[in-house]
Design an enzyme around this catalytic site. Sequence first.
Site, PDB file in Angstrom:
ATOM      1  N   ASP A  83       2.125   6.223  -2.265  1.00  0.00           N
ATOM      2  CA  ASP A  83       2.401   7.404  -1.446  1.00  0.00           C
ATOM      3  C   ASP A  83       3.224   8.495  -2.131  1.00  0.00           C
ATOM      4  O   ASP A  83       2.936   9.687  -1.950  1.00  0.00           O
ATOM      5  CB  ASP A  83       3.095   6.987  -0.152  1.00  0.00           C
ATOM      6  CG  ASP A  83       2.219   6.072   0.697  1.00  0.00           C
ATOM      7  OD1 ASP A  83       1.030   5.930   0.366  1.00  0.00           O
ATOM      8  OD2 ASP A  83       2.732   5.491   1.673  1.00  0.00           O
ATOM      9  N   HIS A 131       0.803  -1.216   0.000  1.00  0.00           N
ATOM     10  CA  HIS A 131       0.000   0.000   0.000  1.00  0.00           C
ATOM     11  C   HIS A 131       0.840   1.272   0.000  1.00  0.00           C
ATOM     12  O   HIS A 131       0.323   2.347  -0.279  1.00  0.00           O
ATOM     13  CB  HIS A 131      -0.929   0.014   1.231  1.00  0.00           C
ATOM     14  CG  HIS A 131      -1.841   1.198   1.273  1.00  0.00           C
ATOM     15  ND1 HIS A 131      -2.833   1.379   0.336  1.00  0.00           N
ATOM     16  CD2 HIS A 131      -1.896   2.268   2.097  1.00  0.00           C
ATOM     17  CE1 HIS A 131      -3.470   2.507   0.596  1.00  0.00           C
ATOM     18  NE2 HIS A 131      -2.924   3.064   1.657  1.00  0.00           N
ATOM     19  N   CYS A 132       2.125   1.182   0.278  1.00  0.00           N
ATOM     20  CA  CYS A 132       2.925   2.391   0.482  1.00  0.00           C
ATOM     21  C   CYS A 132       3.660   2.866  -0.770  1.00  0.00           C
ATOM     22  O   CYS A 132       3.346   3.910  -1.327  1.00  0.00           O
ATOM     23  CB  CYS A 132       3.926   2.168   1.616  1.00  0.00           C
ATOM     24  SG  CYS A 132       3.158   2.011   3.241  1.00  0.00           S
ATOM     25  N   ILE A 133       4.653   2.100  -1.210  1.00  0.00           N
ATOM     26  CA  ILE A 133       5.568   2.601  -2.228  1.00  0.00           C
ATOM     27  C   ILE A 133       4.887   2.857  -3.577  1.00  0.00           C
ATOM     28  O   ILE A 133       5.214   3.835  -4.245  1.00  0.00           O
ATOM     29  CB  ILE A 133       6.772   1.662  -2.398  1.00  0.00           C
ATOM     30  CG1 ILE A 133       7.411   1.385  -1.043  1.00  0.00           C
ATOM     31  CG2 ILE A 133       7.816   2.268  -3.321  1.00  0.00           C
ATOM     32  CD1 ILE A 133       8.560   0.413  -1.098  1.00  0.00           C
TER      33      ILE A 133
END
Length: 440
Positions: free
Chosen positions: A275, A270-272
Amino acid sequence: MNELRRKIENRAAHVGVIGQGYVGLPLALVFREAGFDVTGFDVDPKKVDAIACGESFIKHIGPERVAAAVKSGRYRATTDFDRLGTCDAILICVPTPLGRHREPDNSYIHSTVREIAKRLRRGQLIVLESTTYPGTTDEEVKPLLEATGLRCPNDFLLAFSPEREDPGRRDHTTRNIPKVVGGVESTSTDCAALLYGAAMEKVVPVSSSRVAESSKLLENVFRSVNIALVNELKMLFDRMDIDVWEVIEAAKSKPFGFMPFYPGPGLGGHCIPLDPFYLSWKAAEYGSWARFIELAGEINTRMPSYVLHRLQRALNEDGKPLKGSRILVLGLAYKANIDDDRESPSYEIIELLREADAHVEYCDPYFSEARKTRRHDLKMRSLPVTAEAFAAFDAVVVATAHDLFKDAALFEHVPLVLDTRNMVEPLFAGGRARPRIVKA
């Protein structure tokens, strides 16, 4: 606010955690284990029912932890948001996806904050943990809460504390990962730091919610840019007939000035993948363009297409067209040994193979059935992890390096292995006969 501080210090504060997924569930358990009463809120009744039965729907979080928390009588889950009024601290852990054009989607934050605002009372602390662009907490969350007539910091407190979950890790957990905390003003910072310090080993207070928001983005931009660098070098070195994995191993022998990053079939989690684009979108508001972020996103996003191209080339060398070939993709999870498929590049690879008229199946012991995502609905079931199943395919694409795949016998009768994780070749280091392995 002195009463709120007293409650936190005495573990008498009631903590509410909105969102019981990969971030919210471990966070709720850590606060319960620290001695607080905790209520987990979620819109999914299946998650709420599972928690009530002491079950875990996240593999790396053992059901015994959930069962112990529920059995204590001091952790419960609910879909009833009216119970927010009983909470002294409310922590927001909801998704922040991207839209179709890679624009930030803060709709989950906004809808959640509106639900809080309906029940907001004096003496509450609200903390946003969902990753977002700088300014969200003070420019968007605060006005929605103050529309009630209550004011920060006189009536309630507001802060941002970025989640730092890394699913599946045992050395770094929710409790021992340092917790950055930044309030919209100093009283909020102090109180939020006091709360997290009561449950976690180390708290890192910063001067504002904007600094806290930006720190999370910097962490993920750093990783995205460096992964893009090695992905680009992988494609370049492939043309030069140089093994990028061997290059990285040689470079990391330097004891200073180098940090190894590894290529892959694309970014997941979900992050890299998401974001960094929150920051590049926000930069445009100030007349600036985050060119490193955009370039890294371009490279990482096209990696599934590179995998398809490399597979097509390898099949051609064997005299086979991609169209009509039987292809097995190993792994739906975005990284090894977890049941987390958020933004996994495997979904994109499978869709591209289908568009190329290949006969494609997948194998992942963590996903007996492919879940419907925001962008994909494969309607597929996993094949078993057996040499017989693998041998029925013209090529096997290693997308995820699960430990269960690290058995050389699984690949002995596979005519072609396209390895995006450098997993298979080391399995045959003993000199035994090996399949044709192409790294991608």
